[in-house]
Design an enzyme around this catalytic site. Structure first.
Site, short mmCIF file in Angstrom:
data_model
loop_
_atom_site.label_atom_id
_atom_site.label_comp_id
_atom_site.label_asym_id
_atom_site.label_seq_id
_atom_site.Cartn_x
_atom_site.Cartn_y
_atom_site.Cartn_z
N SER A 108 25.41 101.66 39.93
CA SER A 108 26.12 102.61 39.07
C SER A 108 25.27 103.85 38.81
CB SER A 108 26.52 101.91 37.76
OG SER A 108 27.45 102.68 37.04
N ASP A 131 27.77 100.64 44.17
CA ASP A 131 28.79 101.35 43.40
C ASP A 131 28.21 102.58 42.71
OD1 ASP A 131 31.45 100.81 43.50
OD2 ASP A 131 31.55 99.59 41.70
N HIS A 187 33.62 96.74 39.06
CA HIS A 187 32.28 97.34 38.94
C HIS A 187 31.22 96.33 38.49
CE1 HIS A 187 29.62 100.75 38.79
NE2 HIS A 187 29.40 100.67 37.49
#
Length: 277
Positions: A108, A131, A187
């Site tokens: 992330s 991600d 996620h």
């Protein structure tokens, strides 16, 4: 963390950073007196723009990542002493760390940090972005992403990515970038959160996925190990990661899969993982 533990179980030295940019719930440092000085989460004030805060935080994160590798080099050279009471002797690491091919990885915001660090520090020879959330560098993506001059693997979950984020990702060098999506994932499947919550907790916390969270993590880690194995020629000590990829091939999409639609710009090029599916 399942990702870090998996890598460590294969013989890698894993340095997990606790960023002190104000994005964590809390952190602390020790002053000269050995007292804890707490750094708490930086709360947005009315009128603050999120991008201004995040772009400032990403610069701190990148420098912390670079300093971490420097400290590891100093550890290996015997230049670091532990001033805290600890049964672990740092001297046993002297001359025993192979730092010839460091890998930068993150999830992330950490994925964005990994890409930004690769742009600034050529000591890192491989990058894995889980991600990646590129919002903090949206105004510089066309400058930062092309500066990644080493192989990079982007593993996306199916729900998180947006057209704007993918548009930024397509600036990564085509000759170095490999994109893979794990179908039926969210996620948080690349974190420990789904393991810590029960069924009800996953539903309320937004971490519930179509694909079983244990399977999702197994696929994610296998993709990471396979990518490293291909580029560094390192042996996988337990079950061959390529066997895991083949077993779950129906859950893996070579490219970026956005929800129920396939996003197909020129960025979609799988030059490593596809050969193992």
């Amino acid at each position: 963390n399942s990702v870090c533990c998996t890598l460590a179980s294969h013989g890698y030295l894993v340095a997990a950073l606790e960023h002190r940019d104000g994005s964590a719930c809390s952190s602390f440092t020790l002053n000269d007196k050995g007292e804890k000085e707490w750094m708490k989460y930086e709360v947005h004030k009315p009128g603050d723009k999120d991008f201004v805060l995040r772009s400032r935080q990403i610069e701190t994160r990148i420098e912390e990542s670079r300093r971490t590798l420097t400290v590891l080099e100093q550890l290996n050279a015997g230049e670091v002493l532990n001033e805290l009471e600890s049964p672990f002797e740092l001297q046993q690491l002297v001359g025993r760390l192979d730092l010839s091919r460091p890998i930068m990885a993150g999830h992330s915001f950490g994925g964005c940090t990994a890409i930004g660090t690769m742009n600034k520090d050529s000591r890192f020879k491989l990058c894995i972005a889980l991600d990646p959330w590129l919002f903090p560098i949206k105004d510089k993506a066309k400058i930062i992403c092309p500066g990644v001059n080493a192989p990079i693997l982007c593993i996306s979950t199916e729900v998180f990515q947006t057209p704007a984020n993918l548009d930024a990702m397509k600036n990564l060098p085509e000759k170095f970038a490999t994109f893979v999506t794990i179908k039926g994932t969210v996620h948080q499947n690349q974190t420990d959160t789904p393991f810590l919550l029960g069924v009800a907790g996953r539903m309320m916390g937004g971490t519930r996925s179509k694909l079983d969270h244990t399977t999702a993590m197994e696929i994610n880690n296998a993709l990471m190990l396979a990518f490293i194995h291909v580029h560094h020629g390192l042996h996988c000590f337990t079950e061959d990661s390529f066997d895991v990829i083949k077993r779950y091939h129906e859950h893996i999409y070579c490219g970026v899969h956005l929800g129920n639609n396939v996003f197909k710009p020129l960025m979609i090029k799988t030059n490593v993982i596809s050969s193992s599916l």
